[in-house]
Design an enzyme around this catalytic site. Structure first.
Site, PDB file in Angstrom:
ATOM      1  N   GLY A   1       0.829  -1.206   0.000  1.00  0.00           N
ATOM      2  CA  GLY A   1       0.000   0.000   0.000  1.00  0.00           C
ATOM      3  C   GLY A   1       0.863   1.256   0.000  1.00  0.00           C
ATOM      4  CB  SER A   2       0.157   4.576   1.398  1.00  0.00           C
ATOM      5  OG  SER A   2      -1.130   4.623   0.821  1.00  0.00           O
ATOM      6  CB  THR A   3       4.790   1.712   3.220  1.00  0.00           C
ATOM      7  OG1 THR A   3       4.345   0.458   2.690  1.00  0.00           O
ATOM      8  CG2 THR A   3       4.174   1.916   4.594  1.00  0.00           C
ATOM      9  CG  ASN A   4       5.657   0.483  -3.288  1.00  0.00           C
ATOM     10  OD1 ASN A   4       6.720  -0.050  -2.989  1.00  0.00           O
ATOM     11  ND2 ASN A   4       5.260   0.652  -4.545  1.00  0.00           N
TER      12      ASN A   4
ATOM     13  CG  ASP B   1      -2.398   5.752   4.245  1.00  0.00           C
ATOM     14  OD1 ASP B   1      -1.301   5.627   3.733  1.00  0.00           O
ATOM     15  OD2 ASP B   1      -2.718   5.261   5.316  1.00  0.00           O
TER      16      ASP B   1
END
Lengths: 606, 108
Positions: A293-296, A597
């Site tokens: 997800g958004s950590t990428n 998120d």
């Protein structure tokens, strides 16, 4: 008696005597010459005992010398069924003593079967019992029941259990580091050949050959038992609090790549975060993959900055939804089409903004940066069962919508924390390591070399990324990762779980994560927390506070001082878990697409 | 001459027997010492295991909370150590240092 009769008798006696001498002579020749070797061997078999001496398995220490795994000699109870006159009586007497936590009735049945094997000379009754039990068995003085010393592996605590792994009954490594370092830990067995008298005493001047066993080497891990313990405690608390399925966390020392903690917690069947045997659990932090997800998004943004395509203040026109092929991607909150800076896109975790940046970077370069940050290849740990992660084998049109925001690919928690450690380490990726040194049987310590390094992005790009990620925690979706007295940098991630063995995503099942480092101005430690299927879905709410707790403790143990003059609350005050989002409104749109998120977070936060 | 030969033989036989007896005794003693050594080794390993179990963080945390009534601190206070070379018995930190010192080793 006539002389003739006397002569006959004498002749018969002499003949008998001669025959007897012939028989004795023949037997003598048979024993001493024809079958000499066989009889000598039978004699040796009665006197000579050959015993394999098991090598003591090496100890596993944490970085400060605390034992995490060690071997202790114990007694194994065995029997020679040929000498057992009453198998049922033996089983009845021995079962209550040897059952331990097992069912004595079941053990009695097993023992009876074994003791009834009249053609066997050796059967195990119970392996590796403690000395007290062995003494009670010895006190029974049962003929045919004997003891043999065997080494038993002990884990004084369950710290880092799934990383350390376990051994089998014969002390062979079955999982984790126990199997990865089997050759070093196992050592080499020795042998003792000795002549003994019927009482079992060694015969003086008899045959004696002793080949000493060579103990296995000890392993000194990079794990710090204090940081590991707190990581497991915090993770278990989060898994329990959010009714999650599991959790994983890693803490890494940035300068060395040393893994200070690698924690895995699996929810038990009783609803508590404890599995039945933690040592048999998978080390999910390196074995299992998840959609990040958004950590990428940091890779997408870092790649674009590194290529000189934009900088943190570059403005992009960001709508709240975007249709690619047949799929409409949305931001978590509706908003008018606005000009957002790259910094704001990451701070607000905008999906559309990240997709636009990904398009600017292009497919080839995006894939290149994913690989340069370590996705699609092993971390270098070579941990048993370690996954290299999954990158798209075919890029569809929608892939440029999913991959920039961390969907359509899968990574391990270790790979993702390495991304943040790389940014913290001025753009240089360093191979992580779990083993700091080995200590051989002679006590000589051999330090393992630090992992290899590789530049991924320039130090300038890394510095800009650190600044953006610090803003994410300061004012964006990651505020709950804050640690008073320190500046934290990091990114939240929330991704729906893909259906195993199928297409699409599960409804209502998420992976919530937070990855980051601290202190942002002089990074020392990087960490990641991933919570599997929490009841509150957002990484910023579920994983960030856990990150904060783990990182705060790790900074304290590592002696990283806070900003001068600040008294530091022991733990960042926790916000209560949010109630599930009601249907309809802004959040329904957020749930309709993956990789969302927490802009809605602001509503729940003070 | 014969008498001397017989005497030497007797002494030799006695010597051999005595030497064998000494060997047997030594062998038994060696075996006893080896057993003792193994027992001590085993005890050492068991004490090592017990020490590791007793000092495990889980146990310490459990006892400190449930038996000693300890709680997590509200605030962690970081003390700044005085610069090297400065006298420790003067200045604003002196009183605090006097409290801390008895719990430390001879350093600094």
């Amino acid at each position: 008696m006539s002389p003739r009769q006397r002569r006959r008798r004498v002749s018969a006696f002499l003949l008998s005597l001669a025959l007897a001498f012939v028989a004795i002579g023949w037997r003598l020749i048979d024993v001493q010459a024809l079958e000499a070797e066989r009889y000598a061997e039978l004699g040796r078999d009665q006197r000579v005992r050959q015993v394999e001496l098991a090598a003591e398995r090496g100890t596993i220490f944490d970085r400060d010398g605390n034992e995490l795994a060690l071997s202790v000699p114990q007694q194994t109870v065995w029997a020679d069924p040929r000498l057992v006159s009453d198998p049922a009586g033996y089983a009845r007497q021995l079962a209550p003593l040897l059952a331990g936590a097992d069912d004595p009735a079941a053990l009695e049945q097993v023992m009876l079967e074994r003791l009834s094997k009249r053609d066997a000379a050796f059967v195990y009754l119970r392996r590796k019992v403690d000395d007290g039990v062995a003494a009670k068995v010895a006190a029974l003085s049962l003929p045919g029941v004997s003891f043999v010393p065997e080494s038993k592996r002990h884990y004084p605590s369950d710290l880092a259990a799934s990383t350390i792994g376990l051994v089998g009954t014969d002390n062979e490594g079955l999982g984790g580091l126990e199997v990865q370092y089997e050759e070093a830990l196992a050592g080499t067995p020795g042998e003792l050949v000795v002549e003994r008298d019927p009482q079992g005493r060694e015969i003086p001047q008899g045959l004696r050959r002793y080949l000493p066993p060579e103990p296995g080497s000890d392993l000194v891990l990079t794990i710090d038992h204090g940081i590991q313990f707190e990581a497991e405690q915090a993770l278990a608390a989060a898994v329990n609090e959010y009714g999650a399925r599991a959790g994983r966390a890693i803490v890494i020392e940035i300068a060395t790549g040393d893994i200070l903690a690698m924690a895995n917690v699996t929810a038990g069947t009783d609803g508590r975060a404890t599995g039945p045997d933690p040592h048999a659990d998978k080390n999910r932090a390196v074995v299992d993959v998840y959609e990040p997800g958004s950590t990428n998004k940091v890779i997408t943004v870092a790649g674009a900055i590194e290529e000189g395509l934009l900088d943190p203040d570059t403005g992009l026109t960001v709508p709240d939804h975007l249709t690619i092929a047949d799929h409409t991607f949305t931001d978590h909150d509706p908003h008018p089409t606005e000009t957002w800076s790259v910094r704001k896109i990451l701070v607000e975790s905008s999906n559309i903004g990240a997709i636009l940046i990904g398009r600017t970077l292009g497919r080839e370069r995006l894939e290149e940066y994913l690989r340069r940050f370590g996705f699609g290849s092993g971390s270098g740990l070579k941990f048993p069962g370690e996954s290299a992660g999954l990158l798209p084998t075919e890029w569809w049109e929608t892939s440029m919508g999913t991959v920039p925001i961390g969907n359509g690919l899968a990574v391990t928690a270790l790979q993702m924390v390495d991304v943040y450690a790389t940014i913290a380490n001025n753009g240089v990726w360093r191979e992580p390591r779990l083993v700091m040194a080995t200590v051989d049987a002679d006590g000589e310590r051999r330090d393992a070399p630090l992992g290899e390094t590789q530049r991924v992005i320039s130090s300038g790009t890394a510095e800009q990324m650190r600044s953006i990620l610090a803003d994410v925690v300061k004012e964006g979706t990651g505020t709950q990762a804050n640690i008073p007295g320190y500046t934290v940098a990091g990114k939240t991630g929330t991704a729906r779980k893909p259906i195993e063995g199928g297409r699409g995503y599960y409804e209502g099942k998420y992976m919530a994560s937070f990855a980051g480092f601290a202190p942002a101005e002089n990074p020392q430690l990087a960490a990641i927390v991933v919570i599997d299927e929490p009841s509150g879905m957002y990484g910023g709410i579920v994983a960030a506070p856990t990150f904060s707790r783990i990182m705060q403790n790790a900074l304290r143990i590592e002696g990283v001082a806070p900003r001068p003059g600040e008294g530091v609350p022991a733990q960042a005050p926790r916000k209560p878990a949010p109630t599930p989002v009601p249907n309809g409104g802004d959040d329904e749109a957020a749930l309709s697409s993956p990789g969302q998120d927490v802009a809605v977070l602001s509503r729940w936060l003070a | 001459m014969v008498t001397i030969a017989v005497a030497v033989s007797l002494v030799a036989v006695f010597g051999v027997v005595a030497f064998n007896a000494f060997l047997v005794q030594s062998q038994f003693r060696l075996e006893r010492l080896e057993n003792e050594l193994n027992a001590q080794r085993k005890e050492f390993e068991q004490l090592r295991l017990e020490t590791a179990r007793l000092s495990s963080p889980e146990r310490i945390l459990s006892i400190s909370r449930s038996e000693l009534g300890m709680v997590d601190p509200e605030v962690v206070t970081h003390l700044t150590a005085p610069a090297l070379g400065k006298p420790l018995d003067t200045g604003p930190g002196a009183a605090a240092w006097a409290q801390i010192k008895p719990f430390l080793a001879a350093e600094p």
